[in-house]
Design a protein around this motif. Structure first.
Motif, PDB file in Angstrom:
ATOM      1  N   LEU A 284      -5.024  -2.523   7.608  1.00 36.63           N
ATOM      2  CA  LEU A 284      -3.672  -2.417   8.175  1.00 36.63           C
ATOM      3  C   LEU A 284      -2.822  -3.618   7.774  1.00 36.63           C
ATOM      4  N   HIS A 285      -3.429  -4.790   7.794  1.00 29.99           N
ATOM      5  CA  HIS A 285      -2.712  -5.998   7.368  1.00 29.99           C
ATOM      6  C   HIS A 285      -2.219  -5.847   5.937  1.00 29.99           C
ATOM      7  N   ASP A 286      -3.094  -5.375   5.062  1.00 29.68           N
ATOM      8  CA  ASP A 286      -2.734  -5.223   3.654  1.00 29.68           C
ATOM      9  C   ASP A 286      -1.641  -4.167   3.467  1.00 29.68           C
ATOM     10  N   ARG A 287      -1.710  -3.088   4.248  1.00 33.53           N
ATOM     11  CA  ARG A 287      -0.691  -2.032   4.140  1.00 33.53           C
ATOM     12  C   ARG A 287       0.681  -2.541   4.575  1.00 33.53           C
ATOM     13  N   ILE A 288       0.714  -3.348   5.621  1.00 27.83           N
ATOM     14  CA  ILE A 288       1.988  -3.888   6.099  1.00 27.83           C
ATOM     15  C   ILE A 288       2.560  -4.889   5.094  1.00 27.83           C
ATOM     16  N   ILE A 289       1.696  -5.714   4.533  1.00 28.41           N
ATOM     17  CA  ILE A 289       2.149  -6.650   3.498  1.00 28.41           C
ATOM     18  C   ILE A 289       2.707  -5.886   2.305  1.00 28.41           C
ATOM     19  N   GLU A 290       2.030  -4.827   1.908  1.00 29.38           N
ATOM     20  CA  GLU A 290       2.498  -4.007   0.791  1.00 29.38           C
ATOM     21  C   GLU A 290       3.872  -3.407   1.098  1.00 29.38           C
ATOM     22  N   GLU A 291       4.068  -2.973   2.329  1.00 32.79           N
ATOM     23  CA  GLU A 291       5.358  -2.416   2.739  1.00 32.79           C
ATOM     24  C   GLU A 291       6.455  -3.473   2.638  1.00 32.79           C
ATOM     25  N   SER A 292       6.138  -4.702   3.033  1.00 36.24           N
ATOM     26  CA  SER A 292       7.135  -5.774   3.007  1.00 36.24           C
ATOM     27  C   SER A 292       7.549  -6.151   1.593  1.00 36.24           C
ATOM     28  N   ARG A 293       6.714  -5.832   0.611  1.00 35.85           N
ATOM     29  CA  ARG A 293       6.995  -6.197  -0.782  1.00 35.85           C
ATOM     30  C   ARG A 293       7.789  -5.138  -1.529  1.00 35.85           C
ATOM     31  N   LYS A 294       8.012  -3.990  -0.899  1.00 37.87           N
ATOM     32  CA  LYS A 294       8.815  -2.967  -1.545  1.00 37.87           C
ATOM     33  C   LYS A 294      10.233  -3.468  -1.751  1.00 37.87           C
ATOM     34  N   ARG A 295      10.817  -3.112  -2.862  1.00 42.18           N
ATOM     35  CA  ARG A 295      12.127  -3.660  -3.237  1.00 42.18           C
ATOM     36  C   ARG A 295      13.175  -3.435  -2.154  1.00 42.18           C
ATOM     37  N   GLU A 296      13.164  -2.247  -1.558  1.00 37.74           N
ATOM     38  CA  GLU A 296      14.201  -1.930  -0.577  1.00 37.74           C
ATOM     39  C   GLU A 296      13.949  -2.591   0.780  1.00 37.74           C
ATOM     40  N   ARG A 297      12.767  -3.214   0.959  1.00 37.35           N
ATOM     41  CA  ARG A 297      12.450  -3.825   2.245  1.00 37.35           C
ATOM     42  C   ARG A 297      12.457  -5.346   2.215  1.00 37.35           C
ATOM     43  N   ARG A 298      12.585  -5.931   1.023  1.00 35.07           N
ATOM     44  CA  ARG A 298      12.437  -7.377   0.907  1.00 35.07           C
ATOM     45  C   ARG A 298      13.447  -8.161   1.734  1.00 35.07           C
ATOM     46  N   ASN A 299      14.679  -7.678   1.798  1.00 36.48           N
ATOM     47  CA  ASN A 299      15.717  -8.401   2.528  1.00 36.48           C
ATOM     48  C   ASN A 299      16.031  -7.772   3.882  1.00 36.48           C
ATOM     49  N   SER A 300      15.142  -6.894   4.333  1.00 38.71           N
ATOM     50  CA  SER A 300      15.368  -6.227   5.609  1.00 38.71           C
ATOM     51  C   SER A 300      15.083  -7.181   6.764  1.00 38.71           C
ATOM     52  N   CYS A 301      15.785  -6.964   7.864  1.00 35.32           N
ATOM     53  CA  CYS A 301      15.559  -7.796   9.053  1.00 35.32           C
ATOM     54  C   CYS A 301      14.362  -7.318   9.861  1.00 35.32           C
ATOM     55  N   GLY A 302      13.713  -6.233   9.443  1.00 34.26           N
ATOM     56  CA  GLY A 302      12.529  -5.731  10.123  1.00 34.26           C
ATOM     57  C   GLY A 302      11.956  -4.541   9.377  1.00 34.26           C
ATOM     58  N   LEU A 303      10.638  -4.377   9.427  1.00 38.57           N
ATOM     59  CA  LEU A 303       9.976  -3.299   8.695  1.00 38.57           C
ATOM     60  C   LEU A 303       9.853  -2.023   9.513  1.00 38.57           C
ATOM     61  N   LEU A 304      10.389  -2.005  10.711  1.00 36.73           N
ATOM     62  CA  LEU A 304      10.340  -0.813  11.536  1.00 36.73           C
ATOM     63  C   LEU A 304      10.911   0.376  10.767  1.00 36.73           C
ATOM     64  N   LYS A 305      10.226   1.501  10.833  1.00 31.49           N
ATOM     65  CA  LYS A 305      10.644   2.695  10.098  1.00 31.49           C
ATOM     66  C   LYS A 305      12.083   3.070  10.439  1.00 31.49           C
ATOM     67  N   GLU A 306      12.436   2.999  11.711  1.00 32.24           N
ATOM     68  CA  GLU A 306      13.776   3.383  12.148  1.00 32.24           C
ATOM     69  C   GLU A 306      14.838   2.441  11.595  1.00 32.24           C
TER      70      GLU A 306
END
Length: 383
Positions: A284-306
């Motif tokens: 789960l840790h690795d999946r969340i880190i992978e999500e944070s590295r996606k181009r569209e999420r890098r500058n997001s204020c939160g990784l929450l799906k919503e």
């Protein structure tokens, strides 16, 4: 019976009683030890099952309000079972060294999670502000109203408010330039007031507080128990380490998902996969880190799906609003209605999900406080 015969008979009886007593104590000790091993093994298994279940979520569900709420519920269940083991079932062992020190260290560590809970609740309030802005846009394009230029002006202004409100805290310093850039784009003289509103949402943690540093403090010194400690504590050192690891992961995941001050995910996780729950937690840790590295999420204020849905839908809506020309063609109107429908779904998801999620965060906060009080009382160090 002669005296000597009586003495020999009494001696044999006493010897038998002593031997039977020793056997009884040994058998009782063995039974208690076996029961304790089964109890600790059961705890490890249940923790593992919960993380296996969380890890089975699809990429679409991961880090949604529902998923994070499920994570918090798993923590509450683990915490309650841990409390029963430490406070109720093995109070005498917990009061002895080195177990008393380990329990005290765990509950001292748990105090650091309280600030994280406060910051997360502030982040939820920030999301609510975005929800209100989305509602304004959705209401402006109500199907019962004609789509006039005034509607689009109002929507444009609100979408600009939303974009500025969603700036990551690291980008706060650049918000003034954004203000100036949009000052003449129907944002008017209320622009600075609006930005000030977003930047002063009554944080319940100090302005200098850092989520990243708090997580590092939570993880400092966290290491698997040594074999000697496991033996000295009759195995109780293992559930203490388990709960400390679960606590750290849950707080880290909250910071990853929800806007808060100085977010940072650079926390050292190194859970041995020899623990039943270790593999799923690390996955789960690795999946969340992978999500944070996606181009569209890098500058997001939160990784929450919503939050991702808000960013995407509001951006597309803004691009469409900027491109409209009057009179509005039928094709363009259909496109506008589709974008409004997307925003409406996001608004509905926030409306249904934020309150239960906030209640769950509050419950975690109070459960940590209550468990700490009981735990410290069990080792005789209650404040």
């Amino acid at each position: 019976m002669p005296a000597t015969e009586y003495q020999r008979s009494f001696g044999r009886t006493l010897l038998n009683l002593r031997r039977d007593s020793v056997h009884s104590v040994a058998e009782s000790s063995t039974t208690e030890s076996t029961q304790m091993e089964a109890e600790l093994e059961s705890f490890q298994r249940r923790v593992a099952e919960r993380f296996v279940d969380l890890n089975a979520s699809t990429s679409e569900d991961l880090l949604s309000l529902e998923w994070v709420g499920k994570l918090l519920e798993s923590f509450l269940l683990c915490q309650e079972e841990f409390r029963v083991i430490i406070v109720s079932n093995h109070r005498e062992l917990v009061a002895k060294p080195p177990m008393d020190r380990m329990v005290s260290e765990y509950f001292d560590r748990s105090v650091k999670a309280l600030d994280v809970c406060n910051a997360i609740r502030d982040g939820v309030e920030r999301i609510r502000q975005w929800q209100k802005l989305i509602e304004i846009v959705v209401c402006a394009f109500d199907r019962t109203r004609p789509l006039g230029e005034g509607t689009f002006r109002r929507a444009k202004k609100t979408l600009i408010d939303l974009a500025i409100g969603m700036l990551d805290d690291k980008d706060a310093s650049s918000s003034s330039s954004v203000t100036q850039q949009h000052r003449n784009r129907s944002f008017g003289r209320n622009k600075e007031k609006t930005i000030g509103h977003f930047r002063s949402l009554s944080w319940s943690v100090s302005r200098s507080w850092s989520a990243s540093k708090q997580l590092q403090a939570l993880g400092n010194g966290l290491a698997p128990p040594r074999a000697g400690d496991v033996t000295a504590t009759s195995g109780l050192a293992v559930p203490v380490y388990t709960m400390a690891s679960v606590l750290l992961f849950v707080m880290w995941a909250l910071v990853a998902a929800i806007p808060c001050q100085d977010r940072g995910l650079q926390v050292h996780f190194n859970v041995p996969r020899s623990f039943q729950w270790g593999g799923s937690l690390m996955s789960l840790h690795d999946r969340i880190i992978e999500e944070s590295r996606k181009r569209e999420r890098r500058n997001s204020c939160g990784l929450l799906k919503e939050i991702n849905q808000i960013e995407r839908s509001s951006r597309l809506m803004g691009e469409l609003v900027d491109s409209v020309q009057f009179p509005l063609s039928e094709e363009k109107e259909v496109g506008v209605r589709e974008r409004v429908e997307e925003l409406g779904k996001v608004h509905e998801a926030l409306k249904n999900g934020l309150d239960p999620f906030e209640r769950k965060v509050r419950e975690v906060f109070h459960r940590i406080v209550r468990s700490r009080t009981e735990g410290l009382e069990s080792v005789g160090t209650a404040p």
